[in-house]
Enzyme design. Structure first.
Site, PDB file in Angstrom:
ATOM      1  N   LYS A  68       0.829  -1.208   0.000  1.00 30.43           N
ATOM      2  CA  LYS A  68       0.000   0.000   0.000  1.00 30.43           C
ATOM      3  C   LYS A  68       0.862   1.256   0.000  1.00 30.43           C
ATOM      4  CE  LYS A  68      -4.081  -2.035   2.173  1.00 30.43           C
ATOM      5  NZ  LYS A  68      -5.025  -1.989   3.326  1.00 30.43           N
ATOM      6  N   ASP A  90       5.606  -0.800  11.916  1.00 30.51           N
ATOM      7  CA  ASP A  90       4.388  -1.356  12.490  1.00 30.51           C
ATOM      8  C   ASP A  90       4.285  -0.848  13.922  1.00 30.51           C
ATOM      9  OD1 ASP A  90       2.266  -2.763  13.475  1.00 30.51           O
ATOM     10  OD2 ASP A  90       3.017  -4.750  12.910  1.00 30.51           O
ATOM     11  N   LYS A 149      10.610   8.801  21.098  1.00 33.85           N
ATOM     12  CA  LYS A 149      11.752   8.681  22.016  1.00 33.85           C
ATOM     13  C   LYS A 149      13.032   8.342  21.251  1.00 33.85           C
ATOM     14  CE  LYS A 149      13.423   5.708  25.803  1.00 33.85           C
ATOM     15  NZ  LYS A 149      13.894   6.753  26.729  1.00 33.85           N
ATOM     16  N   SER A 173      -4.686  13.628  17.800  1.00 34.27           N
ATOM     17  CA  SER A 173      -5.657  13.123  18.764  1.00 34.27           C
ATOM     18  C   SER A 173      -7.048  13.208  18.137  1.00 34.27           C
ATOM     19  CB  SER A 173      -5.570  13.927  20.071  1.00 34.27           C
ATOM     20  OG  SER A 173      -6.532  13.472  20.995  1.00 34.27           O
ATOM     21  N   TYR A 202     -11.184   3.850  23.043  1.00 33.92           N
ATOM     22  CA  TYR A 202     -10.764   4.753  21.966  1.00 33.92           C
ATOM     23  C   TYR A 202     -10.522   6.159  22.508  1.00 33.92           C
ATOM     24  CZ  TYR A 202     -10.922   7.663  17.780  1.00 33.92           C
ATOM     25  OH  TYR A 202     -10.626   8.571  16.799  1.00 33.92           O
ATOM     26  N   LYS A 206      -7.009   8.580  22.716  1.00 36.11           N
ATOM     27  CA  LYS A 206      -6.894   9.932  22.196  1.00 36.11           C
ATOM     28  C   LYS A 206      -6.596  10.933  23.318  1.00 36.11           C
ATOM     29  CE  LYS A 206      -7.237   9.016  17.909  1.00 36.11           C
ATOM     30  NZ  LYS A 206      -6.042   9.231  17.037  1.00 36.11           N
TER      31      LYS A 206
END
Length: 317
Positions: A68, A90, A149, A173, A202, A206
């Site tokens: 993709k 990933d 990091k 977010s 969820y 966020k």
């Protein structure tokens, strides 16, 4: 009642934005800039990557699916005459994140903007990260924390050597952060997570993204890092692909905005506009405005607690 009222106010403020004063045409020349966009192969990440490449930036599309990614790169190249690059990443696997960072650091000597843009929304609860974390929190917060990091030393050195003395981290977010806070016992799979509502998980992810953006601003603002959290808006993207039945119908009814032209304006404003280089620690909302996040997400104690937990997950890797 206070949190509920804040959520209702945020829906009105963030879901029905006025006309944007910043447009795609306002993105400055980005020649010489190096930028990573996680999730840059589709949706908002793809559209953002295309504009960044058009303006002269060297853009890495960071995603796990090479097929993709190559299709996205081919399309951008065809439409702009300029090719972004692929970085295999990933975010649901800490080992992959470490590998992606190592690959990037072996190839580049600067990083001007890191877009922590990829995300997952309401996947089946059976899905967890490779290391057993809740998939939404693992990708949307922990994965981006670890990538950030590992790349922070390069971001800081870029800030010190750049003309403006800044490097940026833009963490995506959602307005959904207003409906949750942090329940640490749900971050990894277990009985408490299994009982939790998917929408609460969820919103929690966020919320965590907003907390992370603010804590990065506190810790590294003095070293030239500009860390911004943002809600891109209610945009019709493939992020909603996992939603079942009535939930998909409800969300489609409330998601009224296409990706173009306004859907990427807050992304682009955050990462490229001269004025937002002075907005370290701010929370941005559609379209290209400074907003007000949930109050407790800005609490230094909350930021420190989450940061400590995140550090513990990756220490020794």
């Amino acid at each position: 009642m206070g949190v509920l009222w804040d959520f209702i106010k945020s829906l009105a403020t963030e879901s029905f934005p006025p006309k944007s004063k910043f447009t795609i045409q306002d993105v400055p020349d980005l020649s010489g800039k190096v930028i990573i966009v996680t999730g840059g192969n589709s949706g908002l990440g793809f559209a953002t990557s295309k504009v960044l490449v058009e303006r002269g930036a060297k853009v890495y599309i960071a995603t796990r699916n090479e097929t993709k990614a190559k299709e996205a790169i081919e399309q951008i190249t065809k439409e702009t005459g300029k090719a972004p690059l692929f970085l295999k990443l990933d975010l649901a696997d800490l080992d992959s994140i470490q590998g992606a960072a190592n690959t990037f650091l072996s190839q580049e000597t600067r990083l001007d903007v890191l877009y922590n843009s990829a995300g997952v929304m309401i996947p089946p609860k059976s899905e967890v990260t490779k290391q057993g974390y809740d998939l939404q929190f693992g990708v949307n917060v922990l994965g981006h924390f670890y990538l950030t990091k590992l790349l922070l030393p390069l971001l800081i050195s870029t800030a010190k050597s750049s003309a403006e003395g800044k490097a940026r981290i833009v963490t995506v977010s959602s307005g959904a952060h207003h409906m949750s806070n942090l329940t640490f016992s749900t971050f990894k799979d277990g009985p408490v997570r299994q009982k939790a509502n998917e929408w609460v998980l969820y919103g929690q992810s966020k919320y965590g993204a907003v907390v992370l953006a603010k804590e990065l601003a506190r810790r590294y603002g003095g070293e030239g890092i500009v860390s911004l959290g943002m809600n891109p808006g209610n945009i019709n993207t493939n992020l909603q692909k996992e939603l079942p039945g009535w939930q998909a119908t409800f969300v489609k009814m409330t998601i009224m905005n296409p990706i173009l032209p306004n859907g990427i304006t807050t992304h682009l404003w955050a990462g490229t506009a001269p004025e937002t280089a002075e907005y370290n620690g701010k929370y941005l909302i559609p379209w290209a405005r400074v907003g007000t996040p949930r109050a407790d997400s800005q609490d230094e104690a909350v930021g420190k607690e989450l940061w400590t937990w995140l550090e513990e997950q990756v220490t020794g890797r």
